[in-house]
Scaffold this motif. Sequence first.
Motif, PDB file in Angstrom:
ATOM      1  N   GLU A   1       4.103  11.981  20.015  1.00 26.49           N
ATOM      2  CA  GLU A   1       3.440  11.005  19.442  1.00 26.49           C
ATOM      3  C   GLU A   1       3.783  10.702  18.205  1.00 26.49           C
ATOM      4  N   VAL A   2       4.111  12.231  17.229  1.00 28.45           N
ATOM      5  CA  VAL A   2       3.978  12.165  16.370  1.00 28.45           C
ATOM      6  C   VAL A   2       5.555  12.288  15.527  1.00 28.45           C
ATOM      7  N   LYS A   3       6.104  13.033  16.444  1.00 29.09           N
ATOM      8  CA  LYS A   3       7.637  12.995  16.876  1.00 29.09           C
ATOM      9  C   LYS A   3       8.137  11.548  16.315  1.00 29.09           C
ATOM     10  N   ARG A   4       7.461  10.511  17.627  1.00 29.84           N
ATOM     11  CA  ARG A   4       8.738   9.081  17.686  1.00 29.84           C
ATOM     12  C   ARG A   4       8.063   8.284  15.967  1.00 29.84           C
ATOM     13  N   MET A   5       7.312   8.574  15.320  1.00 32.39           N
ATOM     14  CA  MET A   5       6.687   7.907  13.952  1.00 32.39           C
ATOM     15  C   MET A   5       7.331   9.108  12.906  1.00 32.39           C
ATOM     16  N   LEU A   6       7.768   9.734  12.604  1.00 34.49           N
ATOM     17  CA  LEU A   6       8.690  10.929  11.902  1.00 34.49           C
ATOM     18  C   LEU A   6       9.736   9.645  10.655  1.00 34.49           C
ATOM     19  N   LYS A   7      10.073   8.377  11.564  1.00 34.07           N
ATOM     20  CA  LYS A   7      11.372   7.675  10.874  1.00 34.07           C
ATOM     21  C   LYS A   7      10.601   6.280  10.427  1.00 34.07           C
TER      22      LYS A   7
ATOM     23  N   GLN B   1       4.718   6.842   8.721  1.00 35.86           N
ATOM     24  CA  GLN B   1       5.764   7.759   8.260  1.00 35.86           C
ATOM     25  C   GLN B   1       5.006   8.747   8.197  1.00 35.86           C
ATOM     26  N   LEU B   2       4.092   8.973   6.600  1.00 34.38           N
ATOM     27  CA  LEU B   2       3.700  10.232   5.930  1.00 34.38           C
ATOM     28  C   LEU B   2       2.809  10.929   6.851  1.00 34.38           C
ATOM     29  N   GLU B   3       1.647  10.039   7.207  1.00 35.54           N
ATOM     30  CA  GLU B   3       0.263  10.727   8.361  1.00 35.54           C
ATOM     31  C   GLU B   3       1.909  11.521   9.869  1.00 35.54           C
ATOM     32  N   ALA B   4       2.431  11.248   9.858  1.00 36.72           N
ATOM     33  CA  ALA B   4       2.964  11.425  10.850  1.00 36.72           C
ATOM     34  C   ALA B   4       4.000  13.208  10.391  1.00 36.72           C
ATOM     35  N   ILE B   5       4.605  12.427   9.264  1.00 39.70           N
ATOM     36  CA  ILE B   5       4.844  13.727   8.758  1.00 39.70           C
ATOM     37  C   ILE B   5       4.121  15.105   8.517  1.00 39.70           C
ATOM     38  N   ARG B   6       2.880  14.620   8.048  1.00 38.12           N
ATOM     39  CA  ARG B   6       1.681  15.083   7.693  1.00 38.12           C
ATOM     40  C   ARG B   6       1.475  16.094   8.879  1.00 38.12           C
ATOM     41  N   ALA B   7       1.224  15.104   9.906  1.00 43.45           N
ATOM     42  CA  ALA B   7      -0.005  15.541  11.261  1.00 43.45           C
ATOM     43  C   ALA B   7       1.831  17.191  11.720  1.00 43.45           C
ATOM     44  N   ALA B   8       2.941  16.458  11.597  1.00 44.90           N
ATOM     45  CA  ALA B   8       3.705  17.189  12.486  1.00 44.90           C
ATOM     46  C   ALA B   8       3.893  18.587  11.411  1.00 44.90           C
ATOM     47  N   GLY B   9       3.582  18.877  10.083  1.00 46.53           N
ATOM     48  CA  GLY B   9       3.181  20.114   8.883  1.00 46.53           C
ATOM     49  C   GLY B   9       1.364  20.496   9.642  1.00 46.53           C
ATOM     50  N   GLU B  10       1.477  20.254  10.357  1.00 45.01           N
ATOM     51  CA  GLU B  10      -0.204  20.808  10.729  1.00 45.01           C
ATOM     52  C   GLU B  10      -0.678  21.247  11.538  1.00 45.01           C
TER      53      GLU B  10
ATOM     54  N   LEU C   1       4.896  21.528  14.554  1.00 48.97           N
ATOM     55  CA  LEU C   1       5.793  21.710  14.961  1.00 48.97           C
ATOM     56  C   LEU C   1       7.482  21.684  14.675  1.00 48.97           C
ATOM     57  N   GLU C   2       7.581  22.748  15.645  1.00 50.11           N
ATOM     58  CA  GLU C   2       9.371  23.618  15.647  1.00 50.11           C
ATOM     59  C   GLU C   2      10.365  22.420  15.681  1.00 50.11           C
ATOM     60  N   SER C   3       9.865  21.351  16.590  1.00 52.55           N
ATOM     61  CA  SER C   3      10.710  20.280  16.775  1.00 52.55           C
ATOM     62  C   SER C   3      10.798  19.641  16.291  1.00 52.55           C
ATOM     63  N   ALA C   4      10.111  19.485  15.094  1.00 53.01           N
ATOM     64  CA  ALA C   4      10.007  18.188  14.207  1.00 53.01           C
ATOM     65  C   ALA C   4      10.158  19.049  12.752  1.00 53.01           C
ATOM     66  N   ARG C   5      10.947  20.167  12.842  1.00 51.02           N
ATOM     67  CA  ARG C   5      11.434  20.714  11.657  1.00 51.02           C
ATOM     68  C   ARG C   5      13.503  20.172  10.745  1.00 51.02           C
ATOM     69  N   ARG C   6      13.756  19.711  12.138  1.00 48.14           N
ATOM     70  CA  ARG C   6      15.462  19.082  12.078  1.00 48.14           C
ATOM     71  C   ARG C   6      15.536  17.603  11.913  1.00 48.14           C
ATOM     72  N   PRO C   7      14.281  17.069  12.419  1.00 50.13           N
ATOM     73  CA  PRO C   7      14.302  15.751  11.757  1.00 50.13           C
ATOM     74  C   PRO C   7      13.552  15.329  10.280  1.00 50.13           C
ATOM     75  N   LEU C   8      13.130  16.808   9.736  1.00 47.28           N
ATOM     76  CA  LEU C   8      12.596  16.760   8.460  1.00 47.28           C
ATOM     77  C   LEU C   8      13.391  17.213   7.521  1.00 47.28           C
TER      78      LEU C   8
ATOM     79  N   TRP D   1       6.786  19.853   2.095  1.00 44.19           N
ATOM     80  CA  TRP D   1       4.728  20.431   2.719  1.00 44.19           C
ATOM     81  C   TRP D   1       4.926  20.899   3.809  1.00 44.19           C
ATOM     82  N   ALA D   2       5.606  19.891   4.669  1.00 43.50           N
ATOM     83  CA  ALA D   2       5.231  20.162   5.999  1.00 43.50           C
ATOM     84  C   ALA D   2       6.551  20.941   6.701  1.00 43.50           C
ATOM     85  N   LEU D   3       7.280  21.270   6.095  1.00 49.35           N
ATOM     86  CA  LEU D   3       8.322  22.298   6.490  1.00 49.35           C
ATOM     87  C   LEU D   3       7.345  23.773   5.672  1.00 49.35           C
ATOM     88  N   SER D   4       6.781  23.702   4.985  1.00 46.52           N
ATOM     89  CA  SER D   4       6.530  24.333   4.191  1.00 46.52           C
ATOM     90  C   SER D   4       5.858  25.676   5.526  1.00 46.52           C
ATOM     91  N   GLN D   5       4.888  24.616   6.277  1.00 47.16           N
ATOM     92  CA  GLN D   5       3.365  24.628   7.415  1.00 47.16           C
ATOM     93  C   GLN D   5       4.525  25.470   8.714  1.00 47.16           C
TER      94      GLN D   5
END
Length: 340
Positions: free
Chosen positions: A212-218, A225-234, A237-244, A263-267
């Motif tokens: 659900e989170v990955k689906r909303m990254l864009k 989008q903001l909340e999806a990115i923040r959730a990916a960081g919290e 989610l390694e699978s979100a690294r490349r999209p970010l 910030w999400a990438l730093s997490q």
Amino acid sequence: MARKPIPFDRVIKALLDESTPFSPTYLHRFSDLEEEELDALKQVWNQIQPTRRLALLSDLEEISDADTLVFFDNVARIALNDEHGAIRAQAIRLLWLSEDAELIPLYLNFLSDPEAEVRAEAAGALGKFVYLGELEELPEQTLHEIENRLIDVVRGKDQALVRRRALEALGFSSREEVPLLVREAYQTNDPDWVASALMAMGRSYDKEYEPEVKRMLKHPKVNVQLEAIRAAGELELESARRPLLDLLEEEAQDSEVRYAAIWALSQIGGEQVRETLEKIAEETEDDEELEIVEQALDNLQLNEEISMMMFDFDIEDEEDLKKFGRQIDLSKPEEEDEEE
């Protein structure tokens, strides 16, 4: 030589003088008030012009967001009893980081406040106490009372903003009812409800929400989008690294989205993250972005050190360390002006 503090009676006089703008130099004087000073403020509070009371609380909130050494909680507690809803709501925002359990019954009562803005702020503020309850820092009975009231709000007929704030607060809860409420909100296709669901997902530390989170990254709506990115960081989610990482390479984008991705990438950490952040730090001409990147690099370093420490823990210990040792996002939600 240290400056002598401004006499508080002068500050009170300035607050009451409607013919003269209130000087910002007085604002820090409200931190850590002595008992006599606090009593003096209580006595004149209702004599201060309402717009000035509201502006004072807003200014104190701005200072406290930037300076962790100030303490304005006693001023905010006076304002909790204000006759104006906007001032009560602002007082709750000023108390946002307080973990004083004495606030719990006040916030629970505010869930029935006549003003929707106050109900929404109270519901959101209860989130930190749900989190503390999950850490077993509150009595189990108290935690269940908070959760029950918030679940009732989400399922009730209050305004959407109030119900959404209650859902966001429940994100920290491990109650079995919560995932269903979160997914129901996610499936509404209403961007505001989807954003609230994503915030709750990020707070849950439950990687079952990964699809659900990955689906909303864009997502085209910035708040989603903001909340999806923040959730990916919290959720790390390694699978979100490349999209970010790809998102940071795009030319035109909202600056808040960009900062959230940094910030999400730093997490999340991992391959190419440090290199990317260091490259941005070298190339950016934006002082605000540079500050964000430097903080992100510090956070990345901290997370890498924690990961190294985890080799000394068994699986159960590792999960506990990750869940309860991570930095919890308790930032205040954006204020919303539109009627819902």
